[in-house]
Design an enzyme around this catalytic site. Structure first.
Site, short mmCIF file in Angstrom:
data_model
loop_
_atom_site.label_atom_id
_atom_site.label_comp_id
_atom_site.label_asym_id
_atom_site.label_seq_id
_atom_site.Cartn_x
_atom_site.Cartn_y
_atom_site.Cartn_z
N GLY A 110 0.59 -1.15 0.07
CA GLY A 110 -0.21 0.17 0.08
C GLY A 110 0.64 1.38 0.04
O GLY A 110 0.45 2.28 0.28
N ASP A 112 2.03 2.78 -2.61
CA ASP A 112 2.05 3.75 -3.74
C ASP A 112 1.91 5.01 -3.58
O ASP A 112 1.05 5.56 -2.83
CB ASP A 112 0.91 3.09 -4.65
CG ASP A 112 1.21 3.65 -6.21
OD1 ASP A 112 1.41 2.79 -6.91
OD2 ASP A 112 0.91 4.74 -6.50
N GLY A 181 4.80 -4.66 -4.75
CA GLY A 181 5.14 -3.45 -5.65
C GLY A 181 6.37 -3.08 -5.60
O GLY A 181 7.05 -2.49 -6.70
N HIS A 182 7.28 -3.00 -4.56
CA HIS A 182 8.61 -2.49 -4.53
C HIS A 182 9.58 -3.42 -5.49
O HIS A 182 10.12 -2.50 -6.23
CB HIS A 182 9.02 -2.86 -2.84
CG HIS A 182 10.40 -2.34 -2.64
ND1 HIS A 182 10.76 -1.06 -2.73
CD2 HIS A 182 11.56 -2.86 -2.21
CE1 HIS A 182 11.98 -0.79 -2.39
NE2 HIS A 182 12.45 -1.98 -2.16
N TYR A 188 15.43 0.28 -4.56
CA TYR A 188 16.73 0.81 -4.13
C TYR A 188 16.82 0.92 -2.66
O TYR A 188 15.95 1.09 -1.85
CB TYR A 188 16.98 2.10 -4.88
CG TYR A 188 18.25 2.75 -4.27
CD1 TYR A 188 19.32 2.86 -5.14
CD2 TYR A 188 18.26 3.28 -3.08
CE1 TYR A 188 20.53 3.55 -4.60
CE2 TYR A 188 19.61 4.20 -2.82
CZ TYR A 188 20.69 4.08 -3.41
OH TYR A 188 21.78 4.65 -3.15
N ILE A 239 1.42 -10.49 -9.23
CA ILE A 239 2.62 -11.30 -8.62
C ILE A 239 2.13 -12.05 -7.43
O ILE A 239 1.65 -11.45 -6.59
CB ILE A 239 3.67 -10.43 -8.39
CG1 ILE A 239 4.19 -9.53 -9.46
CG2 ILE A 239 4.94 -11.06 -7.61
CD1 ILE A 239 4.94 -10.19 -10.67
N TYR A 477 8.96 5.75 -7.24
CA TYR A 477 8.33 7.07 -6.56
C TYR A 477 7.19 7.82 -7.44
O TYR A 477 7.32 8.89 -8.06
CB TYR A 477 9.46 8.20 -6.48
CG TYR A 477 10.53 7.84 -5.52
CD1 TYR A 477 10.11 6.76 -4.32
CD2 TYR A 477 11.62 7.94 -5.71
CE1 TYR A 477 10.99 6.23 -3.45
CE2 TYR A 477 12.65 7.51 -4.63
CZ TYR A 477 12.40 6.55 -3.50
OH TYR A 477 13.02 6.10 -2.79
C1 LIG Z 1 7.72 5.28 3.23
C2 LIG Z 1 8.25 4.88 2.08
C3 LIG Z 1 9.38 4.58 1.71
C4 LIG Z 1 10.01 4.06 0.82
N1 LIG Z 1 11.20 3.77 0.85
C5 LIG Z 1 11.73 3.21 -0.19
C6 LIG Z 1 13.27 3.02 -0.36
O1 LIG Z 1 13.81 2.81 0.22
N2 LIG Z 1 13.39 2.46 -1.85
C7 LIG Z 1 12.69 2.46 -2.64
O2 LIG Z 1 13.00 2.07 -3.94
N3 LIG Z 1 11.56 2.71 -2.51
C8 LIG Z 1 10.84 3.28 -1.81
N4 LIG Z 1 9.68 3.43 -1.48
C9 LIG Z 1 8.57 3.33 -2.77
C10 LIG Z 1 8.17 2.02 -2.73
O3 LIG Z 1 9.14 1.04 -3.48
C11 LIG Z 1 6.95 2.07 -3.70
O4 LIG Z 1 5.84 2.73 -3.28
C12 LIG Z 1 6.52 0.31 -3.82
O5 LIG Z 1 5.86 0.42 -5.14
C13 LIG Z 1 5.47 0.02 -2.83
O6 LIG Z 1 5.23 -1.03 -2.97
P1 LIG Z 1 3.95 -1.77 -1.91
O7 LIG Z 1 3.70 -3.07 -2.31
O8 LIG Z 1 4.25 -1.27 -0.72
O9 LIG Z 1 2.74 -0.73 -2.59
P2 LIG Z 1 1.37 -1.06 -3.19
O10 LIG Z 1 0.55 0.56 -3.02
O11 LIG Z 1 0.72 -2.18 -2.61
O12 LIG Z 1 1.64 -1.37 -4.73
C14 LIG Z 1 2.47 -0.42 -5.64
C15 LIG Z 1 1.90 -0.57 -7.18
O13 LIG Z 1 2.25 -1.99 -7.40
C16 LIG Z 1 1.11 -2.79 -7.68
N5 LIG Z 1 1.23 -4.03 -7.14
C17 LIG Z 1 1.13 -4.07 -5.62
N6 LIG Z 1 1.32 -5.59 -5.26
C18 LIG Z 1 1.43 -6.04 -6.63
C19 LIG Z 1 1.17 -7.44 -6.97
N7 LIG Z 1 1.45 -8.44 -6.11
N8 LIG Z 1 1.30 -7.75 -8.33
C20 LIG Z 1 1.30 -6.78 -9.41
N9 LIG Z 1 1.23 -5.45 -8.91
C21 LIG Z 1 1.31 -5.22 -7.68
C22 LIG Z 1 0.16 -1.91 -7.00
O14 LIG Z 1 -1.46 -2.08 -7.65
C23 LIG Z 1 0.55 -0.65 -7.24
O15 LIG Z 1 0.36 -0.03 -8.67
C24 LIG Z 1 8.95 3.86 -0.26
C25 LIG Z 1 7.89 4.28 -0.09
C26 LIG Z 1 7.26 4.81 1.06
C27 LIG Z 1 5.82 5.11 1.32
#
Ligand SMILES: Cc1cc2nc3c(=O)[nH]c(=O)nc-3n(C[C@H](O)[C@H](O)[C@H](O)COP(=O)(O)OP(=O)(O)OC[C@H]3O[C@@H](n4cnc5c(N)ncnc54)[C@H](O)[C@@H]3O)c2cc1C
Ligand SMILES: *[C@@H]1O[C@H](CO)[C@@H](O)[C@H](O)[C@H]1NC(C)=O
Ligand SMILES: *[C@@H]1O[C@H](CO)[C@@H](O)[C@H](O)[C@H]1NC(C)=O
Ligand SMILES: *[C@@H]1O[C@H](CO)[C@@H](O)[C@H](O)[C@H]1NC(C)=O
Ligand SMILES: *[C@@H]1O[C@H](CO)[C@@H](O)[C@H](O)[C@H]1NC(C)=O
Ligand SMILES: *[C@@H]1O[C@H](CO)[C@@H](O)[C@H](O)[C@H]1NC(C)=O
Ligand SMILES: *[C@@H]1O[C@H](CO)[C@@H](O)[C@H](O)[C@H]1NC(C)=O
Ligand SMILES: *[C@@H]1O[C@H](CO)[C@@H](O)[C@H](O)[C@H]1NC(C)=O
Ligand SMILES: *[C@@H]1O[C@H](CO)[C@@H](O)[C@H](O)[C@H]1NC(C)=O
Length: 532
Positions: A110, A112, A181-182, A188, A239, A477
């Site tokens: 979550g 994003d 998502g990451h 990074y 995924i 980002y």
């Molecule tokens: C506080 C904070 C710190 C962060 N620090 C870093 C950092 O140090 N380095 C870095 O590189 N990035 C960092 N980020 C950015 C982070 O990598 C991205 O926001 C990443 O997309 C988050 O993944 P999530 O699963 O938590 O997010 P989500 O909001 O769940 O997903 C992000 C995106 O990917 C899609 N998605 C999610 N799960 C899946 C799945 N299983 N299959 C296909 N698509 C999917 C979602 O629909 C959405 O479009 C940070 C973000 C925040 C808010």
């Protein structure tokens, strides 16, 4: 249109919304019926389907919203949330969403930046939240792990450390970030100069495609496997899990934080840093956080603080001579340094001190009660001292609550990997990335507009100092200011505005893979890869 009769407008709006409500209700029922038909023998399925009628709907929706910008009464809400227990539940959600014209969102952690994992501006929509897909299997014999998409990087780091003192993984810093998502967008972190990003260390994955098939690397083929490692989540399928290569970490690492204000030569230090950050020993990752602070030595006058935050993969006795040789200006001394295990350094960078390791298992984040807007840039040339001074002037402005930017070093392993190896294109030639983060707590439209306008202006102001044509950006980002897809119809030219920023020359191949694997564009959002 010059003037609109407000009464007419309100009648129009209520008419439109009642029509769309009636349509929604209809789709909704059919969709729910479809789900129950798809998995007929699963008693448990109905217990993981939430509609606004279920009392826990709101808490399930909100539990992983990390940004108040997307938790307002005006934020579009899903008709249904599914928190699948089995792969068959995800297959059912895809099948039924496709059949009944529901937009589809998948959420892992979550985080994003634009809330795209749980907000859709095309309604109605369903969220599939992978919170029950959190299992992690570590194979210390082969230095590998399978990690399910709903796990966080904090959970992954914790599980690895429980099994081994000399294994780790190269991914982000904030422990609540989800691997779904990451890793899809890159990943990074503090070990990227040594080992690359998370997506560089994946050698298999399980995914459900638009036809509900469960695929692994072999069955999905190399094109799709290439696309999901950095092409951004949500465009190609869901995924389920990643198979990753763990990396070696020493038993002892060294961390330090050295703060310098403008009065303590911060400008010279930041300037000088740009000449060594990407070139020093790749065991060293030296980031800079730049903030506005009240000076302790200048009667509380506003100043700028550059905070040098570092991980060194080795002991302090090796680090000190290395710093003396490469960056003596910083004046690092032994007292600034802390030796610890790699997993303790994860806690250190996450801002914990003294908490037990299992705080890494906590998926709740303190970000959930703030408004946030982020942006990114890449630097391929050092900014001059004069340029830095101009930036500080622009930045010291008091109009916004909490703004910070982070310079993160590239080079090392990151520049050895070719630009086209995976979709993440920011490789050789990149000195550092810039992350802009603006946080505020003041409620209301005025505060919202003031903060959004300020960061957009600051971003324009930065243009001369960063990459150009395209001005590149990091897909993790996510920034919708860079451009969005039209409803249902996005031309290549239109999408390439943001596509080239995120993916460089890889954007074209991403659109080809997308067209091949999801020709009906089912997996779509405001910045998903378009079909050709
Ligand atoms: C506080 C904070 C710190 C962060 N620090 C870093 C950092 O140090 N380095 C870095 O590189 N990035 C960092 N980020 C950015 C982070 O990598 C991205 O926001 C990443 O997309 C988050 O993944 P999530 O699963 O938590 O997010 P989500 O909001 O769940 O997903 C992000 C995106 O990917 C899609 N998605 C999610 N799960 C899946 C799945 N299983 N299959 C296909 N698509 C999917 C979602 O629909 C959405 O479009 C940070 C973000 C925040 C808010
Ligand atoms: C939501 O309500 C429906 C209808 O009452 C029920 O069948 C379902 O189990 C509830 N879902 C959850 C998650 O409790
Ligand atoms: C380790 O890898 C080898 C070779 O690929 C494989 O045969 C073996 O089963 C793996 N070990 C485990 C515990 O999975
Ligand atoms: C550096 O400054 C930050 C505030 O910006 C503070 O939280 C931190 O404790 C300081 N660290 C050191 C080592 O002085
Ligand atoms: C700042 O730099 C000057 C000269 O480069 C040096 O004399 C001075 O000691 C430095 N100040 C601090 C606080 O490090
Ligand atoms: C990084 O540290 C390792 C282990 O101490 C060492 O073998 C390696 O040479 C170092 N890397 C560089 C570039 O010096
Ligand atoms: C700095 O000082 C101002 C005015 O005294 C105060 O409102 C603000 O909260 C302070 N900021 C920090 C980061 O301490
Ligand atoms: C999890 O983190 C949140 C936010 O930091 C905190 O409020 C909560 O107490 C933590 N829960 C546990 C069990 O540590
Ligand atoms: C999509 O956009 C193109 C170019 O703007 C236009 O020619 C075409 O008619 C549009 N198609 C649909 C289905 O709207």
């Amino acid at each position: 249109m010059k003037t609109i009769n407000p009464l007419l407008l309100s009648i129009l709006i209520s008419l439109l919304s009642s029509i769309s409500w009636a349509t929604s209700a209809h789709i909704h029922e059919n969709f729910l019926q479809c789900l129950s038909h798809q998995v007929p023998n699963s008693d448990s399925f109905s217990e993981v389907i939430y509609t606004p009628h279920n009392s826990s709907y709101a808490s399930v929706l909100q539990s992983f919203i990390r940004n108040l910008r997307f938790a307002t009464p005006f934020t579009p809400k899903p008709l249904v949330i599914v928190t699948p227990l089995q792969e068959a539940h995800i297959q059912a959600a895809i099948y039924c969403a496709k059949k009944h014209g529901m937009n589809f969102r998948v959420r892992s952690g979550g985080h994003d930046y634009e809330g795209l994992s749980y907000v859709s501006y095309e309604v109605p929509f369903v969220i599939v939240d992978l919170l029950h897909f959190q299992s992690i299997t570590i194979d210390v014999e082969n230095n590998t792990a399978w990690v399910q998409a709903g796990a966080t990087i904090g959970q992954l780091y914790y599980r690895i450390a429980k099994k081994s003192k000399t294994l780790g993984f190269s991914a982000g810093i904030c422990p609540t970030v989800g691997v779904g998502g990451h890793f899809s967008g890159g990943g990074y972190g503090t070990m990227s100069r040594k080992y690359g990003i998370a997506a560089d260390n994946i050698f298999d994955a399980r995914l459900i495609d638009v036809n509900g098939r469960i695929l692994d690397r072999k069955s999905m083929g190399e094109d799709l496997f290439w696309a999901i490692r950095g092409g951004g989540g949500a465009s190609f399928g869901v995924i389920l899990a990643w198979h990753i290569k763990l990396v070696h970490v020493p038993q002892i690492v060294t961390v330090f934080t050295v703060n310098r204000t403008l009065e303590q030569n911060a400008t010279k230090l930041v300037h000088r840093w740009q000449y060594i950050a990407d070139k020093v020993d790749d065991n060293l990752s030296l980031r800079i956080f730049i903030r506005r602070v009240n000076s302790s030595t200048q009667d509380g006058r506003r100043t700028i603080q550059a905070s040098f935050v570092s991980l060194f993969l080795g002991g302090v006795d090796t680090l000190l001579p290395l710093m003396q040789e490469s960056f003596p200006e910083l004046g690092l001394v032994r007292e600034d340094c802390l030796e610890m295990s790699w997993i303790e350094s994860i806690l250190y960078f996450a801002g914990f001190s003294g908490e037990p390791l299992d705080v890494l298992l906590n998926k709740t984040s303190s970000l959930s009660d703030q408004y946030f807007k982020g942006k990114s840039d890449y630097a391929v040339e050092p900014i001059s001292e004069d340029g830095l001074k101009q930036i500080w002037k622009e930045f010291i402005s008091p109009q916004v609550e909490r703004f910070e930017f982070i310079f993160s070093p590239f080079g090392g392993r990151l520049s050895e990997i070719s630009e086209t190896e995976i979709p993440f294109p920011h490789r050789s030639g990149t000195i550092y990335s810039i992350h802009y983060g603006l946080l505020w707590t003041e409620k209301g439209t005025n505060a919202f507009n003031r903060h959004m306008t300020w960061i957009r202006r600051f971003y324009s102001f930065m243009a001369p100092y960063v990459t150009k044509s395209p001005r590149s950006a990091y897909v993790n980002y996510r920034d919708l200011d860079l451009g969005v897809n039209n409803k249902g119809n996005t031309s290549y030219a239109q999408a390439s505005v943001w596509g080239l920023k995120y993916f460089g020359i890889n954007f074209e191949r991403l659109t080809r893979v997308k067209t091949m694997v999801d020709p009906g564009n089912f997996f779509k959002n405001e910045q998903s890869i378009p079909i050709l």
